[in-house]
Scaffold this motif. Structure first.
Motif, PDB file in Angstrom:
ATOM      1  N   SER A 159     -10.599  36.620  -0.272  1.00  0.00           N
ATOM      2  CA  SER A 159      -9.198  36.392   0.094  1.00  0.00           C
ATOM      3  C   SER A 159      -8.462  35.836  -1.119  1.00  0.00           C
ATOM      4  CB  SER A 159      -9.104  35.419   1.270  1.00  0.00           C
ATOM      5  OG  SER A 159      -7.760  35.248   1.673  1.00  0.00           O
ATOM      6  N   ILE A 160      -7.477  36.605  -1.615  1.00  0.00           N
ATOM      7  CA  ILE A 160      -6.938  36.353  -2.949  1.00  0.00           C
ATOM      8  C   ILE A 160      -5.420  36.258  -2.929  1.00  0.00           C
ATOM      9  CG2 ILE A 160      -6.746  37.298  -5.296  1.00  0.00           C
ATOM     10  CD1 ILE A 160      -9.292  38.996  -4.537  1.00  0.00           C
ATOM     11  N   GLU A 167      -4.058  53.112  -7.324  1.00  0.00           N
ATOM     12  CA  GLU A 167      -5.478  53.091  -6.953  1.00  0.00           C
ATOM     13  C   GLU A 167      -5.998  51.659  -6.907  1.00  0.00           C
ATOM     14  OE1 GLU A 167      -9.746  54.988  -8.472  1.00  0.00           O
ATOM     15  OE2 GLU A 167      -7.844  55.705  -9.307  1.00  0.00           O
ATOM     16  N   LEU A 168      -5.616  50.846  -7.865  1.00  0.00           N
ATOM     17  CA  LEU A 168      -6.049  49.449  -7.899  1.00  0.00           C
ATOM     18  C   LEU A 168      -5.584  48.707  -6.655  1.00  0.00           C
ATOM     19  CD1 LEU A 168      -7.184  46.943  -9.425  1.00  0.00           C
ATOM     20  CD2 LEU A 168      -4.903  46.699 -10.443  1.00  0.00           C
ATOM     21  N   ALA A 179      -6.198  46.005  -1.287  1.00  0.00           N
ATOM     22  CA  ALA A 179      -5.177  45.573  -0.323  1.00  0.00           C
ATOM     23  C   ALA A 179      -5.722  44.627   0.740  1.00  0.00           C
ATOM     24  CB  ALA A 179      -4.530  46.793   0.328  1.00  0.00           C
ATOM     25  N   LYS A 180      -6.909  44.916   1.260  1.00  0.00           N
ATOM     26  CA  LYS A 180      -7.461  44.108   2.346  1.00  0.00           C
ATOM     27  C   LYS A 180      -7.866  42.708   1.893  1.00  0.00           C
ATOM     28  CE  LYS A 180      -9.177  48.054   5.025  1.00  0.00           C
ATOM     29  NZ  LYS A 180     -10.377  48.712   5.604  1.00  0.00           N
ATOM     30  N   PRO A 234       2.033  46.957   2.140  1.00  0.00           N
ATOM     31  CA  PRO A 234       3.379  46.484   2.473  1.00  0.00           C
ATOM     32  C   PRO A 234       3.401  45.167   3.236  1.00  0.00           C
ATOM     33  CG  PRO A 234       2.746  48.348   3.854  1.00  0.00           C
ATOM     34  CD  PRO A 234       1.707  48.234   2.803  1.00  0.00           C
ATOM     35  N   GLU A 235       2.278  44.818   3.870  1.00  0.00           N
ATOM     36  CA  GLU A 235       2.227  43.574   4.643  1.00  0.00           C
ATOM     37  C   GLU A 235       1.949  42.359   3.768  1.00  0.00           C
ATOM     38  OE1 GLU A 235      -1.875  44.777   3.911  1.00  0.00           O
ATOM     39  OE2 GLU A 235      -0.039  45.855   4.469  1.00  0.00           O
ATOM     40  N   VAL A 236       1.575  42.562   2.516  1.00  0.00           N
ATOM     41  CA  VAL A 236       1.239  41.456   1.624  1.00  0.00           C
ATOM     42  C   VAL A 236       2.519  40.839   1.071  1.00  0.00           C
ATOM     43  CG1 VAL A 236       0.133  40.831  -0.563  1.00  0.00           C
ATOM     44  CG2 VAL A 236      -0.997  42.442   0.987  1.00  0.00           C
ATOM     45  N   PRO A 237       2.728  39.514   1.260  1.00  0.00           N
ATOM     46  CA  PRO A 237       3.919  38.883   0.687  1.00  0.00           C
ATOM     47  C   PRO A 237       3.875  38.881  -0.836  1.00  0.00           C
ATOM     48  CG  PRO A 237       2.459  37.234   1.655  1.00  0.00           C
ATOM     49  CD  PRO A 237       1.907  38.569   2.038  1.00  0.00           C
ATOM     50  N   VAL A 238       5.005  39.198  -1.451  1.00  0.00           N
ATOM     51  CA  VAL A 238       5.089  39.318  -2.905  1.00  0.00           C
ATOM     52  C   VAL A 238       6.207  38.423  -3.431  1.00  0.00           C
ATOM     53  CG1 VAL A 238       5.539  40.865  -4.845  1.00  0.00           C
ATOM     54  CG2 VAL A 238       4.211  41.682  -2.877  1.00  0.00           C
ATOM     55  N   VAL A 239       5.878  37.640  -4.457  1.00  0.00           N
ATOM     56  CA  VAL A 239       6.884  36.854  -5.173  1.00  0.00           C
ATOM     57  C   VAL A 239       7.076  37.511  -6.536  1.00  0.00           C
ATOM     58  CG1 VAL A 239       7.488  34.623  -6.155  1.00  0.00           C
ATOM     59  CG2 VAL A 239       6.236  34.739  -3.980  1.00  0.00           C
TER      60      VAL A 239
END
Length: 471
Positions: free
Chosen positions: A361-362, A377-378, A383-384, A408-413
């Motif tokens: 979990s990163i 690809e990366l 993603a998971k 798309p569900e990953v929050p990005v700053v």
């Protein structure tokens, strides 16, 4: 002493880490040396003055013109084959060597028995593997050094006063391109992924230059079972009779392979009756850090050492004694139950893929100069594992767009700044996204020069920011 270089007109292309030692060695062998260099900055002028004091001719600001009378060019590895200097050399029938080729040809010139070379290349992991190999060889009581692209001059190693039993040699694709005569005792290609394609012109040309490391191998060609391209290079190589193909794998090894069984690194290549027997070499926990890609590095190093006749005990002791360089998946600190890891050395997608695979979990800190890379690809593969992402640097939009497509569900700053102070803000934002048990991972997948002098400074900035969190 008289040599084939005495009286020969040699042009050294490029100053710097390789050019200055090459010019000095050739001058000492009696060659008439002219150094040409594209730049004429303060560092170049200082180096030129040092060489001119010895009697070497130096031409600054013109690295494209072939000096009259040149009989041989010795080039810095990074100079592209398409430079006008090399076009002129080809038209004039002048051979071009790299500093590695020069070092290879100078072995034994002083009458000593030349030390065999155990050579390593690959897109990622070269330096770590060579350092592990040197540690193993030292644990076996052998006189050795980690040299080559690792930053230690091969010329110094083969012409200096120190005697070696064997050398652990890191070679880049650039160096291999300019080293047609190299014939290693044994060699490994760790992996192949697109890199430096602007220099080589194509993936095929890049792979072919990497594959040169296998030419003329005497004992073992070590390849990555998980990367078929490396095995293909072994099949294409012209090796000495009896040289063996040796695979390494993170799974259970087959005959003529090294691999992992129930937490143990095991050898089914350099044992009697490899169809039935295996030799325990070390525990996975002996590898520092025991991330999957680093275990692969350890297996490759072990394979080369075993090819040279090193005992299983020395493999174990050498791996235990090995300490990785800074900024290579280095644990910085734990703050509020969150681990902070510096892998600033992950400057391309292939290295970052391996880094991301090491954690469950990163919160990912990424970005910089993409060098033409794409990130779909990366991101799709990781993603998971992503709790969140904090993006910095000039080409961060490329990673942001890949995250939008595949995670798309990953929050990005997205930090719209490229000053060095952005790292402190990035770490603070990552802390906000992280939960206990997570890892905040600096694995940029990009070069650092848009914001930092090099990846070392970038990693140092990350570590300092983490220390300020815990203050």
């Amino acid at each position: 002493m008289p040599s084939e270089f005495t009286g020969k007109h040699v042009t050294v292309a490029g100053l710097g880490v390789s050019g200055v030692p090459a010019a000095k060695v050739l001058h000492g062998l009696g060659a008439h040396v002219t150094v040409v260099n594209d730049g004429a900055d303060e560092r170049a002028r200082t180096q030129a003055a040092e060489l001119e004091a010895l009697g070497v001719t130096v031409r600054l600001g013109d690295g494209d013109t072939l000096p009259e009378g040149t009989e041989l060019i010795v080039t810095a590895p990074g100079w592209k084959p398409t430079k006008p200097l090399f076009t002129a050399a080809e038209e004039a029938g002048v051979p071009v060597w790299g500093d590695v080729e020069l070092a290879w040809r100078l072995r034994g010139l002083d009458g000593r028995e030349p030390a065999p070379w155990l050579a390593v290349t690959g897109t990622n992991g070269k330096t770590t593997t060579v350092q592990m190999l040197a540690s193993i060889l030292k644990a076996a009581g052998l006189r050795t050094a980690a040299v080559g692209n690792i930053g230690v001059s091969l010329l110094d190693a083969v012409t200096g006063d120190t005697e070696y039993d064997v050398l652990a040699v890191e070679l880049s694709s650039y160096q291999l391109h300019w080293a047609p005569s190299l014939r290693a005792h044994s060699a490994a290609v760790l992996n192949l992924a697109p890199d430096h394609l602007d220099w080589h012109g194509s993936m095929e040309a890049y792979a072919a230059d990497k594959g040169r490391i296998y030419e003329g191998n005497q004992v073992a060609c070590v390849y990555n079972v998980a990367d078929k391209a490396t095995e293909d290079l072994v099949r294409a190589a012209d090796v000495e009779e009896g040289c063996r193909a040796i695979g390494f794998t993170l799974g259970t090894p087959g005959p003529s392979q090294l691999g992992v069984v129930e937490g143990l690194l095991v050898d089914r290549a350099f044992v009697e009756d490899r169809q039935k027997n295996a030799q325990e070499l070390a525990e996975v926990s002996d590898v520092n850090p025991p991330a999957p890609h680093n275990i692969a590095n350890a297996l490759a190093a072990a394979a080369l050492a075993r090819a040279f006749g090193v005992s299983a005990a020395a493999v174990r002791d050498g791996l235990r004694a090995f300490t990785p360089d800074a900024h290579r998946i280095a644990h910085v600190a734990d703050v509020d139950g969150v681990a902070y890891v510096d892998d600033s050395k992950a400057t391309n997608t292939h290295a970052t893929e391996a880094s991301l695979a090491a954690y469950e979990s990163i919160v990912w800190i990424a970005g910089g100069l993409a060098k033409g890379a794409t990130f779909d690809e990366l991101v799709a593969g990781a993603a998971k594992r992503l709790r969140g992402a904090v993006l910095i640097g000039a080409d961060r939009a490329l990673i942001r767009e890949a995250l939008a497509r595949h995670a798309p569900e990953v929050p990005v700053v997205d930090l719209d700044r490229t000053d060095t102070g952005a790292m402190l803000q990035a770490v603070q934002e990552a802390r906000r996204l992280a939960r206990p048990g997570d890892t905040v991972l600096l694995a940029p997948a990009c070069a650092s020069m848009d914001m930092f002098t090099n990846y070392n400074q970038r990693g140092d900035a990350f570590a300092q920011a983490v220390r300020e969190l815990g203050a």
